[in-house]
Design an enzyme around this catalytic site. Structure first.
Site, PDB file in Angstrom:
ATOM      1  N   TYR A  13       0.750  -1.303  -0.150  1.00 56.05           N
ATOM      2  CA  TYR A  13       0.514  -0.005   0.187  1.00 56.05           C
ATOM      3  C   TYR A  13       0.719   1.536   0.131  1.00 56.05           C
ATOM      4  O   TYR A  13       0.274   2.067   0.299  1.00 56.05           O
ATOM      5  CB  TYR A  13      -1.495  -0.008   1.470  1.00 56.05           C
ATOM      6  CG  TYR A  13      -1.525  -1.543   1.103  1.00 56.05           C
ATOM      7  CD1 TYR A  13      -2.597  -1.333   0.180  1.00 56.05           C
ATOM      8  CD2 TYR A  13      -1.789  -2.341   2.506  1.00 56.05           C
ATOM      9  CE1 TYR A  13      -3.014  -3.037   0.338  1.00 56.05           C
ATOM     10  CE2 TYR A  13      -2.190  -3.532   2.519  1.00 56.05           C
ATOM     11  CZ  TYR A  13      -2.879  -4.219   1.523  1.00 56.05           C
ATOM     12  OH  TYR A  13      -3.870  -4.778   1.493  1.00 56.05           O
ATOM     13  N   ASP A  20       2.853   2.846  -2.233  1.00 57.34           N
ATOM     14  CA  ASP A  20       3.444   3.732  -3.507  1.00 57.34           C
ATOM     15  C   ASP A  20       1.795   4.353  -3.536  1.00 57.34           C
ATOM     16  O   ASP A  20       1.563   5.467  -3.807  1.00 57.34           O
ATOM     17  CB  ASP A  20       3.503   2.708  -4.498  1.00 57.34           C
ATOM     18  CG  ASP A  20       4.464   1.597  -4.577  1.00 57.34           C
ATOM     19  OD1 ASP A  20       5.702   1.708  -4.502  1.00 57.34           O
ATOM     20  OD2 ASP A  20       4.138   0.034  -4.475  1.00 57.34           O
ATOM     21  N   GLN A  39      -7.154   5.606   5.048  1.00 56.28           N
ATOM     22  CA  GLN A  39      -5.550   5.930   5.535  1.00 56.28           C
ATOM     23  C   GLN A  39      -5.276   7.597   6.198  1.00 56.28           C
ATOM     24  O   GLN A  39      -4.995   7.528   7.445  1.00 56.28           O
ATOM     25  CB  GLN A  39      -5.094   6.972   4.280  1.00 56.28           C
ATOM     26  CG  GLN A  39      -3.382   7.109   4.638  1.00 56.28           C
ATOM     27  CD  GLN A  39      -3.101   8.096   3.313  1.00 56.28           C
ATOM     28  OE1 GLN A  39      -3.749   8.304   2.298  1.00 56.28           O
ATOM     29  NE2 GLN A  39      -2.743   7.035   2.833  1.00 56.28           N
ATOM     30  N   ARG A  65       5.892  -0.132   9.309  1.00 55.68           N
ATOM     31  CA  ARG A  65       7.031  -0.553   7.972  1.00 55.68           C
ATOM     32  C   ARG A  65       7.434   0.231   7.105  1.00 55.68           C
ATOM     33  O   ARG A  65       6.008   1.214   6.553  1.00 55.68           O
ATOM     34  CB  ARG A  65       5.917  -2.000   7.786  1.00 55.68           C
ATOM     35  CG  ARG A  65       4.812  -1.752   7.164  1.00 55.68           C
ATOM     36  CD  ARG A  65       4.211  -3.101   5.997  1.00 55.68           C
ATOM     37  NE  ARG A  65       3.365  -3.109   4.593  1.00 55.68           N
ATOM     38  CZ  ARG A  65       3.323  -4.236   5.210  1.00 55.68           C
ATOM     39  NH1 ARG A  65       2.863  -5.008   5.524  1.00 55.68           N
ATOM     40  NH2 ARG A  65       2.251  -3.824   4.426  1.00 55.68           N
ATOM     41  N   GLU A 113       7.628   3.011   4.032  1.00 55.09           N
ATOM     42  CA  GLU A 113       7.721   4.227   3.968  1.00 55.09           C
ATOM     43  C   GLU A 113       7.353   4.927   4.308  1.00 55.09           C
ATOM     44  O   GLU A 113       7.820   5.726   5.602  1.00 55.09           O
ATOM     45  CB  GLU A 113       8.369   4.835   1.969  1.00 55.09           C
ATOM     46  CG  GLU A 113       8.501   6.157   2.482  1.00 55.09           C
ATOM     47  CD  GLU A 113       9.613   6.282   1.407  1.00 55.09           C
ATOM     48  OE1 GLU A 113      10.268   5.590   0.754  1.00 55.09           O
ATOM     49  OE2 GLU A 113       8.892   8.084   0.520  1.00 55.09           O
ATOM     50  N   ASP A 114       5.607   4.961   4.134  1.00 55.50           N
ATOM     51  CA  ASP A 114       4.769   5.680   4.463  1.00 55.50           C
ATOM     52  C   ASP A 114       4.540   5.906   5.858  1.00 55.50           C
ATOM     53  O   ASP A 114       4.425   6.816   6.318  1.00 55.50           O
ATOM     54  CB  ASP A 114       3.199   5.595   3.755  1.00 55.50           C
ATOM     55  CG  ASP A 114       1.960   7.140   3.836  1.00 55.50           C
ATOM     56  OD1 ASP A 114       3.311   8.298   3.468  1.00 55.50           O
ATOM     57  OD2 ASP A 114       1.194   6.724   3.838  1.00 55.50           O
TER      58      ASP A 114
HETATM   59  C1  LIG Z   1      -2.283  -0.644   8.531  1.00 59.28           C
HETATM   60  C2  LIG Z   1      -2.972   0.358   7.702  1.00 59.28           C
HETATM   61  C3  LIG Z   1      -1.944   1.053   6.263  1.00 59.28           C
HETATM   62  N1  LIG Z   1      -2.784   2.359   6.260  1.00 59.28           N
HETATM   63  C4  LIG Z   1      -1.625   3.328   5.400  1.00 59.28           C
HETATM   64  C5  LIG Z   1      -1.099   3.744   5.482  1.00 59.28           C
HETATM   65  C6  LIG Z   1       0.384   4.186   4.023  1.00 59.28           C
HETATM   66  O1  LIG Z   1      -0.069   4.788   3.824  1.00 59.28           O
HETATM   67  C7  LIG Z   1      -0.110   2.696   3.531  1.00 59.28           C
HETATM   68  C8  LIG Z   1       1.364   1.838   3.843  1.00 59.28           C
HETATM   69  O2  LIG Z   1       2.261   2.302   3.381  1.00 59.28           O
HETATM   70  P1  LIG Z   1       3.557   1.527   3.606  1.00 59.28           P
HETATM   71  O3  LIG Z   1       3.514   2.158   5.729  1.00 59.28           O
HETATM   72  O4  LIG Z   1       4.924   2.187   3.133  1.00 59.28           O
HETATM   73  O5  LIG Z   1       3.734   0.114   3.829  1.00 59.28           O
HETATM   74  P2  LIG Z   1       3.444  -1.055   2.180  1.00 59.28           P
HETATM   75  O6  LIG Z   1       4.928  -1.967   3.322  1.00 59.28           O
HETATM   76  O7  LIG Z   1       2.509  -1.344   2.947  1.00 59.28           O
HETATM   77  O8  LIG Z   1       4.213  -0.150   0.937  1.00 59.28           O
HETATM   78  C9  LIG Z   1       5.310   0.022   0.536  1.00 59.28           C
HETATM   79  O9  LIG Z   1       6.945   0.327   0.998  1.00 59.28           O
HETATM   80  C10 LIG Z   1       7.259   0.802  -0.068  1.00 59.28           C
HETATM   81  C11 LIG Z   1       8.591   0.750   0.709  1.00 59.28           C
HETATM   82  C12 LIG Z   1       7.654  -0.336  -0.493  1.00 59.28           C
HETATM   83  O10 LIG Z   1       7.805   0.712  -2.098  1.00 59.28           O
HETATM   84  C13 LIG Z   1       5.929  -0.178  -2.025  1.00 59.28           C
HETATM   85  O11 LIG Z   1       6.216  -1.705  -3.079  1.00 59.28           O
HETATM   86  C14 LIG Z   1       5.111  -1.127  -0.630  1.00 59.28           C
HETATM   87  O12 LIG Z   1       5.330  -2.383  -0.666  1.00 59.28           O
HETATM   88  O13 LIG Z   1      -1.242   2.188   3.999  1.00 59.28           O
HETATM   89  C15 LIG Z   1      -4.013   2.762   5.972  1.00 59.28           C
HETATM   90  O14 LIG Z   1      -4.299   3.971   5.238  1.00 59.28           O
HETATM   91  N2  LIG Z   1      -4.720   1.909   7.087  1.00 59.28           N
HETATM   92  C16 LIG Z   1      -4.518   0.802   7.669  1.00 59.28           C
HETATM   93  O15 LIG Z   1      -5.186   0.173   8.458  1.00 59.28           O
END
Ligand SMILES: Cc1cn([C@H]2C[C@H](O)[C@@H](COP(=O)(O)OP(=O)(O)O[C@H]3O[C@@H](C)[C@H](O)[C@@H](O)[C@H]3O)O2)c(=O)[nH]c1=O
Length: 390
Positions: free
Chosen positions: A25, A27, A268, A284, A286-287
């Protein structure tokens, strides 16, 4: 005749953002945040090209996964099916952003070159605390055959990078949430019981290979009772093994000092509130890693795995600049990512961390204020873009 002394209006009014979902999620999570912020805070007309609407829907439930084009939060969302159809200069906005080096259609690039005033073209890069980033931030990359230049723009942790993105009202919203103790109502709305709220609250977002069974085991013997809140689907195997039932929102079990409760996967904006409501967060990618820092709470980062253990280099680079870090936090972070050289005793490690929590929390708040001073990533990007306009 009057002399025109008015400030020239910002000429950059339209923008295309291209997002390819590699997995998970992050990206779309990052792109969606940027798109909304560009519209709301900068009055820019944004078209977000995204190739995976199903992942998008997980973090933003209003998404229609079947729609070719849809309007969401003032953003035009275009399902990107790898279209390489006919584009003309009229299709090209003032700014074009490709996220994480996703390749935009060649015909689109040709059309960019046909535009009388060339668009400002960016490649947004991933976040890393490694020092080489500072040397590459804003570097131009001229197109090999067309009269176009792409600029690399990096997020980062100091003023020699683009900074981290944050909404203009983010800190005020967080402060209000804390001051008015809105966490209680927010968590109750998610089914967290008053007793569970009395416990030390930890949110959990990690990859499947994190050593969660060992941590769950340690938490059962923790000096203070813990409520672990885990959005549905995260670390499914380990959470199911602990619960002894299939995962669904509302499922919960207590063993020893540990209660694990499954939450719905949150929109989000609510995920931020979860981070603000907890005493400690596991994040975990980036975001969520960035949002944990804006939450001003201690956290452990599960970094996205890369070939040749490059992610360990990135983790260590971050631990080196992260001012709140203590030896116990660094050890736990390395162990969480398989980057430690010796076995970790999670029970002992958590006991130390729990004792350090008040100091870690104060330090995390200081860190947040330091990062805010670097300015918002998007504002920094738009300032840079404006300087490139002829
Ligand atoms: C747990 C949770 C997360 N989210 C959102 C928060 C973030 O915008 C998103 C999760 O993104 P991230 O934290 O970045 O973790 P991630 O592991 O989901 O995402 C990424 O990591 C990058 C480093 C890679 O480039 C990508 O390809 C991708 O793997 O989901 C929700 O909206 N609700 C939830 O309950």
């Amino acid at each position: 005749m009057h002399q025109d002394i008015s400030v020239p209006a910002n000429p950059l009014k339209t923008l295309d953002l291209f997002c390819r979902v590699v997995d998970n999620y992050g990206d779309i999570g990052i792109c969606w945040r940027l798109a909304r912020q560009l519209v709301r805070e900068h009055g820019i007309a944004v078209r977000l090209w995204v190739d995976d609407l199903a992942s998008f829907k997980r973090i933003w439930p209003e998404v229609d996964p079947a729609a070719e084009v849809q309007q969401l939060a003032g953003v035009t969302v275009q399902h990107w099916r790898g279209q390489d159809g006919a584009f003309t200069a009229a299709d090209i906005p003032d700014i074009v952003i490709e996220f994480f080096g996703c390749e935009i259609p060649p015909a689109y690039v040709e059309a960019m070159a046909q535009r009388a005033v060339k668009p400002v073209w960016f490649n947004l890069e991933g976040l890393s605390a490694e020092q080489w980033v500072e040397g590459c931030h804003t570097l131009p990359s001229p197109h090999r055959s067309l009269k176009l230049t792409k600029y690399f723009f990096f997020p980062g942790f100091n003023e020699r990078t683009g900074g981290l993105s944050f909404e203009a009202d983010l800190e005020a919203r967080r402060q209000t949430f804390l001051r008015e103790n809105r966490a209680t109502a927010f968590l109750s709305g998610l089914g967290v019981t008053p007793q569970e709220q009395e416990n030390l609250k930890v949110s959990l977002f990690c990859y499947d290979d994190a050593p969660l069974p060992a941590l769950f085991d340690a938490w059962q013997h923790a000096p203070r009772a813990i409520t672990c809140l885990v959005p549905e689907g995260v670390a499914r195997g380990a959470v199911e093994a602990f619960l002894g039932t299939p995962i669904q929102p509302g499922a919960a079990a207590t063993r020893g000092a540990l209660t694990v409760r499954v939450l719905p996967f949150l929109p989000q904006t609510d995920y931020d509130k979860l981070l603000w409501s907890c005493d400690f967060n596991f994040v975990r990618g980036e975001d969520s890693f960035v949002r944990a820092q804006w939450a001003g709470k201690p956290f452990i980062w599960n970094i996205y795995r890369q070939d040749k253990n490059l992610h360990h280099t990135k983790l260590n680079a971050f631990l080196k600049i992260y001012e709140p870090v203590t030896p116990a936090l660094a050890d736990a972070a390395r162990a969480w990512n398989g980057a430690n050289h010796t076995e970790v005793d999670w029970q002992a490690s958590w006991q130390v961390l729990q004792g350090e929590l008040p100091a870690l929390t104060t330090a995390a708040e200081d860190w947040l204020r330091k990062l805010l001073a670097n300015g918002d990533f998007l504002a920094n990007l738009l300032k840079f873009a404006a300087r490139l306009v002829p």
